[in-house]
Every structure is written in structure tokens, then in C-alpha cells.
Design an enzyme around this catalytic site. Structure first.
Site, PDB file in Angstrom:
ATOM      1  N   THR A  40       0.847  -1.288  -0.118  1.00 11.11           N
ATOM      2  CA  THR A  40      -0.152   0.030   0.069  1.00 11.11           C
ATOM      3  C   THR A  40       0.800   1.271   0.193  1.00 11.11           C
ATOM      4  OG1 THR A  40      -1.615  -1.184   1.172  1.00 11.11           O
ATOM      5  CG2 THR A  40      -1.541   1.201   1.555  1.00 11.11           C
ATOM      6  N   ARG A  83     -14.832  -6.335  -0.896  1.00 13.31           N
ATOM      7  CA  ARG A  83     -14.106  -5.904   0.677  1.00 13.31           C
ATOM      8  C   ARG A  83     -13.431  -4.617   0.529  1.00 13.31           C
ATOM      9  NH1 ARG A  83      -8.793  -4.579   2.469  1.00 13.31           N
ATOM     10  NH2 ARG A  83      -8.566  -5.123   4.606  1.00 13.31           N
TER      11      ARG A  83
HETATM   12  N1  ASP Z   1      -4.436  -1.360   4.811  1.00 13.24           N
HETATM   13  C1  ASP Z   1      -4.584  -2.113   3.442  1.00 13.24           C
HETATM   14  C2  ASP Z   1      -6.023  -2.872   3.451  1.00 13.24           C
HETATM   15  O1  ASP Z   1      -6.306  -3.549   4.325  1.00 13.24           O
HETATM   16  C3  ASP Z   1      -3.619  -3.098   3.023  1.00 13.24           C
HETATM   17  C4  ASP Z   1      -2.118  -2.827   3.361  1.00 13.24           C
HETATM   18  O2  ASP Z   1      -1.920  -1.566   3.780  1.00 13.24           O
HETATM   19  O3  ASP Z   1      -1.184  -3.590   3.257  1.00 13.24           O
HETATM   20  O4  ASP Z   1      -6.555  -2.772   2.428  1.00 13.24           O
END
Ligand code: ASP
Length: 332
Positions: free
Chosen positions: A199, A227
Site C-alpha cells: 500500500t 471487501r
Molecule cells: N491497509 C490495506 C488494506 O487493508 C492493506 C495494506 O496496507 O497492506 O486494504
């Protein structure tokens, strides 16, 4: 008033006055607020469990180079007087276009084998915000989030509605296959393994003292289609308030939503007088650890002071400011 009474009164007023002066001098020296940086910028490229085996030396060089060039892009813009909003959007677009990261091109796959992207942006001077969730054909979701903030009367648009809106606003629309990368597809096939990093996020402070924060992601590998994680949720994955700080988060989104992580950090500063580092540590290293929520945050306070806190073994991150201080790091 008789003359003989005037002298003692003047003496009394003099003492009172010097007393006040010395008190106010004391107050200002103990309450000394730090000299703010003219501008500052921090970014992340995801957090997760990583070590020297999982991120090889060759990959470290590539990641560090990508983080450093995105940082430079943002710092150049801020140095020339650009806004924190433009800096955050520009930096995140650059990371979205880079297939190394789980945002834009290179996003992870859902359980259905597709890419569904989330992003959000927030400006700290007016608490305005925009977000898109579950989009499949917008090349740069962060730009769509900004368009929702600036050109619609809403804060979040999801799925098809967000895509139609973005197309009407003239944003770059791509075929869903644009987001495909071999690496992410293999990890989806191997997985049902959880991809824990990639991310991207950015927080900037500009020369007007304005904070802005943004986050963009493909979510978690093999997530159930439909989701939505924390990245597009204002107060969970992204928050900015000129009174306190800007925050962008990365990690196991469900925990970041339930613990309202980004807003909680700001609230500790606003209501409990925490400094930015103490607030970020309280939430990420204590509250999240107690419940098993893995991940990290990057934050800038209104003076440009930074906190980059993760409860995982690594977080791709970079920070720079107007004084020339600079850091690019991967491991904790
Ligand atoms: N926070 C992001 C999510 O849950 C994933 C991540 O940051 O790795 O979609």
C-alpha cells in the site's frame, strides 16, 4: 490622589509589572513551540513482516530508489511553493504507476482474480476529504479521490458509480488488465497467502502550514471481492487536521477501521496533548499490538515533525524536509 500616596503605589505597580514580565518570559520559554519546518513530506510503500531473505539486496536497491525518487518529486514541488495537496497527489500517483507497490499498477488480486482499488485524500485546513473504493478501471485512484473531494458533494464513491464519475471528470480510464503484474498474480495463485505490504501513502506540510494526507491500495491479496479496507476510510487509513497532524496507515485494514487508527492518533494530540511520536506509538505499538492488528503509520505534525511507526519488522518509508534532513528506510 495625594502625592505621598503616589510613590508607594508606583512602586507596587512596578513590582507587579516586573513580576508579570518575568512570569510571561518563563511561560514562553517552557512552552517553547518548535520552529516549524518550511515544508516536509513523508511517504510509505507498505508495512509487513520482512527480512533480508524476503527482500533481497537487489530488491532493496530498487525499492529505495523508487521511494527516494517519489520523495524528491514531492519535495521539489513543495520547495517551489506548491501545496501539500498537490504534493500528496503527485507522490501517490508516482507510486501508483510503479508496479513494485500494491496500488494502481501492481495491485494485488481479489479472491475472484481481479484488482479492486481503494484510495482517499484529506486536507487538514478545512477537513475536506474524498475517497473511492472498489474501483477497477481508474488508472490513478488517488486522483479520483481528489476529484470526489473537489468536484462532488460527497466524501466517498464506490465501484461503478465512482468509475462513471471519474470518466465524466476526464480522468484516465484503463482496461482492468492494466493493473495485472505477473508477480502479484503468482502471489495470488500461491496464496491464498496474505500479501502484507505495498500500500502507498503520503503526508505533506506546505509552506503555508497546511497538512494533507492520502493513501492508495489494492487491498489485501485474496481479499473477498467487494471487501473495502481502511485506506479509503477517513479516520481509519487517512486523516489530516492542521490542529494536530496528518496520518496515512498501512496494515491489516479491518483493525485500522475498528480502532479508527488515523483519527485516534490525531485525537490523542488534540485532547490529551500527546506529541506526534507518542500518539503514533500509543496506537500502533500498544493498542493495535494488544489486539493483534499488524501494520504501521506515517505522520507529520503541524511543525513538520515526523513519526514513522510500525509494529511489523519493516515498512517502506521516506522522509525529507526544508532543512535538508532526509531518510529512506525499509527495515524497522
Ligand atoms: N491497509 C490495506 C488494506 O487493508 C492493506 C495494506 O496496507 O497492506 O486494504
Amino acid at each position: 490622589m495625594k502625592n505621598h500616596m503616589l510613590l508607594p503605589l508606583l512602586a507596587f505597580l512596578f513590582v507587579l509589572n516586573t513580576g508579570c514580565n518575568s512570569l510571561s518570559e518563563k511561560t514562553s520559554s517552557t512552552d517553547a513551540t518548535p520552529e516549524p519546518y518550511a515544508y516536509a513530506l513523508v511517504l510509505h510503500g507498505g508495512a509487513g513482516s520482512m527480512n533480508f531473505q524476503s527482500v533481497t539486496e537487489e530488491q532493496q536497491v530498487k525499492y529505495k530508489h523508487s521511494l527516494d525518487s517519489a520523495l524528491q518529486l514531492g519535495l521539489d514541488l513543495l520547495r517551489e511553493g506548491g501545496s501539500s495537496l498537490d504534493a500528496v497527489e503527485t507522490v501517490i500517483r508516482c507510486l501508483e504507476d510503479n508496479p513494485l507497490f500494491n496500488a494502481g499498477k501492481g495491485a494485488v488480486f481479489t479472491s475472484e482474480g481481479k484488482n479492486e482499488l481503494d484510495a482517499s485524500i484529506m486536507t487538514g485546513w478545512d477537513l475536506n476529504a474524498g475517497a473511492v473504493a472498489g474501483v477497477t478501471n481508474i488508472k490513478n485512484p488517488i486522483t479520483a479521490a481528489r476529484a470526489v473531494m473537489e468536484k462532488s458533494e460527497h466524501v466517498m464513491l464506490a465501484g461503478h458509480g465512482a468509475e462513471v464519475f471519474s470518466e465524466q471528470e476526464g480522468l484516465d480510464i484503463v482496461a482492468p488488465s492494466y493493473f495485472y503484474t505477473q508477480k502479484r498474480f503468482e502471489s495470488y495463485q500461491r496464496s491464498k497467502e496474505k500479501e502484507k505490504h505495498g500500500t502507498v501513502g503520503c503526508v505533506a506540510l506546505d509552506s503555508k502550514g497546511n497538512l494533507c494526507a492520502g493513501t492508495s491500495t489494492g487491498g489485501m491479496t485474496n481479499k473477498k471481492y467487494g471487501r473495502i479496507g481502511d485506506a479509503p476510510i477517513i479516520g481509519a487509513g487517512t486523516y489530516a487536521n492542521n490542529k494536530t497532524c496528518g496520518v496515512s496507515a498501512t496494515g491489516h485494514g479491518e483493525f485500522f477501521i475498528r480502532w479508527a487508527v488515523a483519527h485516534d492518533i490525531s485525537a490523542l494530540m488534540e485532547y490529551r496533548d500527546y506529541d506526534v511520536e507518542a500518539a503514533a506509538k500509543e496506537v500502533v505499538e500498544k493498542k493495535l499490538v494488544e489486539v493483534g492488528g499488524s501494520g504501521g503509520v506515517i505522520c507529520l505534525d503541524r511543525f513538520g515533525r515526523v513519526a514513522m511507526i510500525t509494529n511489523t519488522s519493516g515498512m517502506f518509508r521516506a522522509y525529507g524536509n526544508s532543512e535538508g534532513e532526509r531518510l529512506v528506510a525499509i527495515f524497522k
